[in-house]
Design a protein around this motif. Sequence first.
Motif, PDB file in Angstrom:
ATOM      1  N   PHE A 138       0.839  -1.038   0.096  1.00  0.00           N
ATOM      2  CA  PHE A 138      -0.085   0.255  -0.016  1.00  0.00           C
ATOM      3  C   PHE A 138       0.692   1.682   0.308  1.00  0.00           C
ATOM      4  N   ALA A 139       0.403   2.487  -0.274  1.00  0.00           N
ATOM      5  CA  ALA A 139       0.780   3.242  -0.006  1.00  0.00           C
ATOM      6  C   ALA A 139       0.828   4.699   1.012  1.00  0.00           C
ATOM      7  N   ALA A 140       1.853   4.903   1.613  1.00  0.00           N
ATOM      8  CA  ALA A 140       1.549   5.633   3.118  1.00  0.00           C
ATOM      9  C   ALA A 140       2.436   6.860   2.786  1.00  0.00           C
ATOM     10  N   PRO A 141       0.767   8.121   2.149  1.00  0.00           N
ATOM     11  CA  PRO A 141       1.202   9.289   2.565  1.00  0.00           C
ATOM     12  C   PRO A 141       1.559  10.329   3.169  1.00  0.00           C
ATOM     13  N   GLY A 142       2.661  11.374   2.908  1.00  0.00           N
ATOM     14  CA  GLY A 142       2.640  12.227   4.180  1.00  0.00           C
ATOM     15  C   GLY A 142       4.423  11.823   4.607  1.00  0.00           C
ATOM     16  N   GLY A 143       4.646  12.433   5.941  1.00  0.00           N
ATOM     17  CA  GLY A 143       5.740  12.602   5.853  1.00  0.00           C
ATOM     18  C   GLY A 143       6.995  13.284   5.227  1.00  0.00           C
ATOM     19  N   GLU A 144       7.725  13.361   5.828  1.00  0.00           N
ATOM     20  CA  GLU A 144       9.031  14.528   4.948  1.00  0.00           C
ATOM     21  C   GLU A 144       9.743  14.105   3.127  1.00  0.00           C
ATOM     22  N   ARG A 145       9.525  12.535   3.693  1.00  0.00           N
ATOM     23  CA  ARG A 145       9.154  12.174   1.831  1.00  0.00           C
ATOM     24  C   ARG A 145       8.613  12.749   0.757  1.00  0.00           C
ATOM     25  N   GLY A 146       6.766  12.624   1.486  1.00  0.00           N
ATOM     26  CA  GLY A 146       5.851  12.732   0.697  1.00  0.00           C
ATOM     27  C   GLY A 146       5.029  11.394   0.645  1.00  0.00           C
ATOM     28  N   GLY A 147       5.659  10.244   1.289  1.00  0.00           N
ATOM     29  CA  GLY A 147       5.305   9.619   1.013  1.00  0.00           C
ATOM     30  C   GLY A 147       5.821   8.117   1.211  1.00  0.00           C
ATOM     31  N   ARG A 148       5.574   6.567   1.038  1.00  0.00           N
ATOM     32  CA  ARG A 148       6.555   5.722   1.547  1.00  0.00           C
ATOM     33  C   ARG A 148       5.479   5.233   0.516  1.00  0.00           C
ATOM     34  N   VAL A 149       5.933   3.995   0.242  1.00  0.00           N
ATOM     35  CA  VAL A 149       5.529   2.401  -0.307  1.00  0.00           C
ATOM     36  C   VAL A 149       5.417   1.563   0.346  1.00  0.00           C
ATOM     37  N   VAL A 150       4.923   0.454   0.627  1.00  0.00           N
ATOM     38  CA  VAL A 150       5.134   0.038   1.532  1.00  0.00           C
ATOM     39  C   VAL A 150       4.397  -1.367   0.885  1.00  0.00           C
ATOM     40  N   VAL A 151       5.373  -2.614   1.095  1.00  0.00           N
ATOM     41  CA  VAL A 151       5.621  -3.821   0.740  1.00  0.00           C
ATOM     42  C   VAL A 151       6.382  -5.028   0.923  1.00  0.00           C
ATOM     43  N   THR A 152       6.144  -6.186   1.398  1.00  0.00           N
ATOM     44  CA  THR A 152       6.299  -7.345   1.667  1.00  0.00           C
ATOM     45  C   THR A 152       7.679  -7.813   0.992  1.00  0.00           C
ATOM     46  N   THR A 153       8.256  -8.450   1.464  1.00  0.00           N
ATOM     47  CA  THR A 153       8.691 -10.062   0.953  1.00  0.00           C
ATOM     48  C   THR A 153       8.238 -10.643   0.039  1.00  0.00           C
ATOM     49  N   GLY A 154       6.856 -11.380   0.933  1.00  0.00           N
ATOM     50  CA  GLY A 154       5.950 -12.209   0.889  1.00  0.00           C
ATOM     51  C   GLY A 154       5.551 -11.419  -0.901  1.00  0.00           C
ATOM     52  N   LEU A 155       5.357 -10.613  -1.229  1.00  0.00           N
ATOM     53  CA  LEU A 155       4.077 -10.136  -2.305  1.00  0.00           C
ATOM     54  C   LEU A 155       4.897  -9.725  -3.185  1.00  0.00           C
ATOM     55  N   LEU A 156       6.236  -9.260  -3.240  1.00  0.00           N
ATOM     56  CA  LEU A 156       7.432  -9.359  -4.212  1.00  0.00           C
ATOM     57  C   LEU A 156       8.174 -10.740  -4.655  1.00  0.00           C
ATOM     58  N   GLY A 157       7.840 -11.712  -3.791  1.00  0.00           N
ATOM     59  CA  GLY A 157       8.316 -13.077  -4.129  1.00  0.00           C
ATOM     60  C   GLY A 157       7.763 -13.705  -5.127  1.00  0.00           C
ATOM     61  N   ARG A 158       5.636 -13.092  -5.185  1.00  0.00           N
ATOM     62  CA  ARG A 158       5.372 -14.204  -6.307  1.00  0.00           C
ATOM     63  C   ARG A 158       4.985 -13.033  -7.503  1.00  0.00           C
ATOM     64  N   LEU A 159       5.849 -12.098  -7.343  1.00  0.00           N
ATOM     65  CA  LEU A 159       6.053 -11.009  -8.645  1.00  0.00           C
ATOM     66  C   LEU A 159       7.087 -11.339  -9.637  1.00  0.00           C
ATOM     67  N   ALA A 160       7.470 -11.364 -10.905  1.00  0.00           N
ATOM     68  CA  ALA A 160       7.922 -10.923 -11.940  1.00  0.00           C
ATOM     69  C   ALA A 160       8.847  -9.890 -11.984  1.00  0.00           C
ATOM     70  N   SER A 161       9.657  -9.409 -12.515  1.00  0.00           N
ATOM     71  CA  SER A 161      10.285  -7.697 -11.995  1.00  0.00           C
ATOM     72  C   SER A 161       9.557  -7.102 -13.268  1.00  0.00           C
ATOM     73  N   GLY A 162       9.482  -7.426 -13.865  1.00  0.00           N
ATOM     74  CA  GLY A 162       8.320  -6.199 -14.757  1.00  0.00           C
ATOM     75  C   GLY A 162       7.141  -6.193 -14.041  1.00  0.00           C
ATOM     76  N   GLU A 163       6.564  -7.016 -13.512  1.00  0.00           N
ATOM     77  CA  GLU A 163       5.491  -6.672 -12.289  1.00  0.00           C
ATOM     78  C   GLU A 163       5.104  -6.178 -10.736  1.00  0.00           C
ATOM     79  N   ARG A 164       6.809  -6.004 -10.568  1.00  0.00           N
ATOM     80  CA  ARG A 164       7.015  -5.854  -9.377  1.00  0.00           C
ATOM     81  C   ARG A 164       7.405  -3.998 -10.260  1.00  0.00           C
ATOM     82  N   ARG A 165       8.083  -3.761 -11.159  1.00  0.00           N
ATOM     83  CA  ARG A 165       8.100  -2.508 -11.876  1.00  0.00           C
ATOM     84  C   ARG A 165       6.663  -1.711 -11.659  1.00  0.00           C
ATOM     85  N   ALA A 166       5.934  -2.873 -12.008  1.00  0.00           N
ATOM     86  CA  ALA A 166       3.744  -2.026 -12.570  1.00  0.00           C
ATOM     87  C   ALA A 166       3.255  -1.459 -10.875  1.00  0.00           C
ATOM     88  N   LEU A 167       4.076  -2.475 -10.129  1.00  0.00           N
ATOM     89  CA  LEU A 167       3.327  -2.312  -8.246  1.00  0.00           C
ATOM     90  C   LEU A 167       4.146  -1.485  -7.744  1.00  0.00           C
TER      91      LEU A 167
END
Length: 312
Positions: A138-167
């Motif tokens: 999910f996307a966590a808006p706000g903070g000094e950076r304007g927000g961060r993308v939060v993702v788990t290793t469990g989801l990254l392991g199920r996606l190919a490299s191009g699909e990770r870029r899309a995520l």
Amino acid sequence: MGVFVFLPLVLPLTAWPVARLAEQHLHPRTATRLLTGVSGVMALCSTVCLGLVMVVGTAQLPGNPLPDGWSDREVREAVPYDEVVGKAAIPALVAVVVLCARVLWRHGKVRRQVHRALAGLPGASEVAVLPDDTPYAFAAPGGERGGRVVVTTGLLGRLASGERRALFAHERAHLAARHHRFVLVAQLAAAANPFLLPLRTAVSYTTERWADEEAARAVGDRRTVARAIGRAALAAHAVPWPTPAGLAAPGPVPRRVAALLGPAPAVRGRPSLFTAVGLAAWTAAAGTAVSAMSSANCTVTMVVILHAATPL
């Protein structure tokens, strides 16, 4: 004021047709902005008119702090069926205030909880990868950076490299366009007027479609984004974190995948009146304009009446 004071309370019904048609026929960015603007203005107008009616009802209650002149016949005649409607408006407006306050409180609480949790993670990059086998992102808006993308290793392991870029592109699009603000306005509008609930649902969907299209543009392959969405949805579990403004909700995944497998939506100007979506959009715009004019007219009228009834 007459019956015009009630118009903003029911005019949101004119926006129902455009809620679904905008999802299907307008570019998601255009649809999000249109639906958010319509719902925000209509909710504000209906709340203003509800407050005006409540003044008439409150002035009739014994022991109220309002000037005695505000309960005169001239003031009460400004609202049809003032005996019933005026008093019914009191709990209705209280409910609106409580529901809107609840939405804002939950939104603020969730953002604070998310940023406190993310502050304890190592690294300072835009992407926060959690060592968790549960697949979610999910996307966590706000903070000094304007927000961060939060993702788990469990989801990254199920996606190919191009699909990770899309995520990542999808979640970054949420942050860049501040989609949580559109969703929050739609949630507040629906809390203020239940007739705006279809628009809240539509905005939740169009923000996801907006992010899908931005991801497709960034990756350059619509099918890759469609596969990423499908695989993430099949693997996804309920997010164990509280998330801001429902941005972790996947939305109607089959519709989103089908839209990505088709051609990119065209960015149009004003839709033609001679199409279904154009007729619905102009009807919603007319309803919004009438709602704004009615609430403005009723406000001015009530101020003049109350000023005349207030003893000097």
